[in-house]
Design a protein around this motif. Structure first.
Motif, PDB file in Angstrom:
ATOM      1  N   PHE A 163     -56.157  23.224 -26.467  1.00 38.38           N
ATOM      2  CA  PHE A 163     -57.119  24.185 -27.004  1.00 38.38           C
ATOM      3  C   PHE A 163     -57.151  24.130 -28.531  1.00 38.38           C
ATOM      4  N   VAL A 164     -55.984  24.074 -29.149  1.00 38.60           N
ATOM      5  CA  VAL A 164     -55.910  24.120 -30.608  1.00 38.60           C
ATOM      6  C   VAL A 164     -56.435  22.826 -31.220  1.00 38.60           C
ATOM      7  N   ALA A 221     -62.549  28.519 -22.785  1.00 39.84           N
ATOM      8  CA  ALA A 221     -61.740  28.190 -21.607  1.00 39.84           C
ATOM      9  C   ALA A 221     -62.625  27.725 -20.460  1.00 39.84           C
ATOM     10  N   HIS A 226     -63.085  33.079 -26.681  1.00 38.28           N
ATOM     11  CA  HIS A 226     -61.964  32.441 -25.992  1.00 38.28           C
ATOM     12  C   HIS A 226     -62.277  32.192 -24.514  1.00 38.28           C
ATOM     13  N   ARG A 239     -57.675  27.173 -33.282  1.00 37.61           N
ATOM     14  CA  ARG A 239     -56.714  27.701 -34.254  1.00 37.61           C
ATOM     15  C   ARG A 239     -57.336  28.849 -35.059  1.00 37.61           C
ATOM     16  N   ILE A 274     -47.487  24.884 -20.180  1.00 40.22           N
ATOM     17  CA  ILE A 274     -48.205  25.889 -20.965  1.00 40.22           C
ATOM     18  C   ILE A 274     -48.433  25.391 -22.382  1.00 40.22           C
ATOM     19  N   GLN A 275     -47.424  24.771 -22.984  1.00 36.06           N
ATOM     20  CA  GLN A 275     -47.576  24.280 -24.351  1.00 36.06           C
ATOM     21  C   GLN A 275     -48.602  23.155 -24.443  1.00 36.06           C
ATOM     22  N   THR A 311     -51.303  22.868 -22.591  1.00 34.02           N
ATOM     23  CA  THR A 311     -52.619  23.507 -22.504  1.00 34.02           C
ATOM     24  C   THR A 311     -52.990  24.158 -23.822  1.00 34.02           C
ATOM     25  N   ILE A 312     -52.051  24.856 -24.446  1.00 28.15           N
ATOM     26  CA  ILE A 312     -52.317  25.489 -25.735  1.00 28.15           C
ATOM     27  C   ILE A 312     -52.611  24.432 -26.790  1.00 28.15           C
ATOM     28  N   SER A 313     -51.875  23.337 -26.767  1.00 25.23           N
ATOM     29  CA  SER A 313     -52.109  22.254 -27.721  1.00 25.23           C
ATOM     30  C   SER A 313     -53.497  21.652 -27.543  1.00 25.23           C
TER      31      SER A 313
END
Length: 90
Positions: free
Chosen positions: A49-50, A74, A70, A56, A42-43, A45-47
């Motif tokens: 995106f950011v 995605a 968003h 951000r 999960i982290q 994937t979030i990284s």
């Protein structure tokens, strides 16, 4: 999510006698490695995106417009992932 149960490391080796637990095991004997694996996925994937897609900061202030941004981002990320994994025809 994976069901948390007794860790095989505790069953194989008697760490309890010395009062210490092996790495990745909670003090009550629950193996945390499946939970850490899910968290790492999960982290990452979030990284992505950011850092890769500018998520951000949002361009819009209203909740509905931000949600649309968003979802479209995605969708674009998923399309890029699909195109990278698809076999190329010669």
């Amino acid at each position: 999510m994976a069901r948390l149960g007794p860790c095989p490391a505790i069953i194989q080796r008697p760490y309890r006698t010395s009062g210490t637990t092996p790495p990745g095991v909670h003090s009550d004997g629950v193996c945390l490695k499946p939970r850490y694996a899910l968290r790492a996925a999960i982290q990452s994937t979030i990284s992505e995106f950011v850092n890769g897609h500018g998520m951000r900061q949002c361009r819009y202030r209203s909740h509905s417009k931000a949600h649309v941004q968003h979802v479209l981002t995605a969708l674009a990320v998923n399309l890029c992932r699909r195109s990278e994994n698809s076999p190329r025809s010669a």
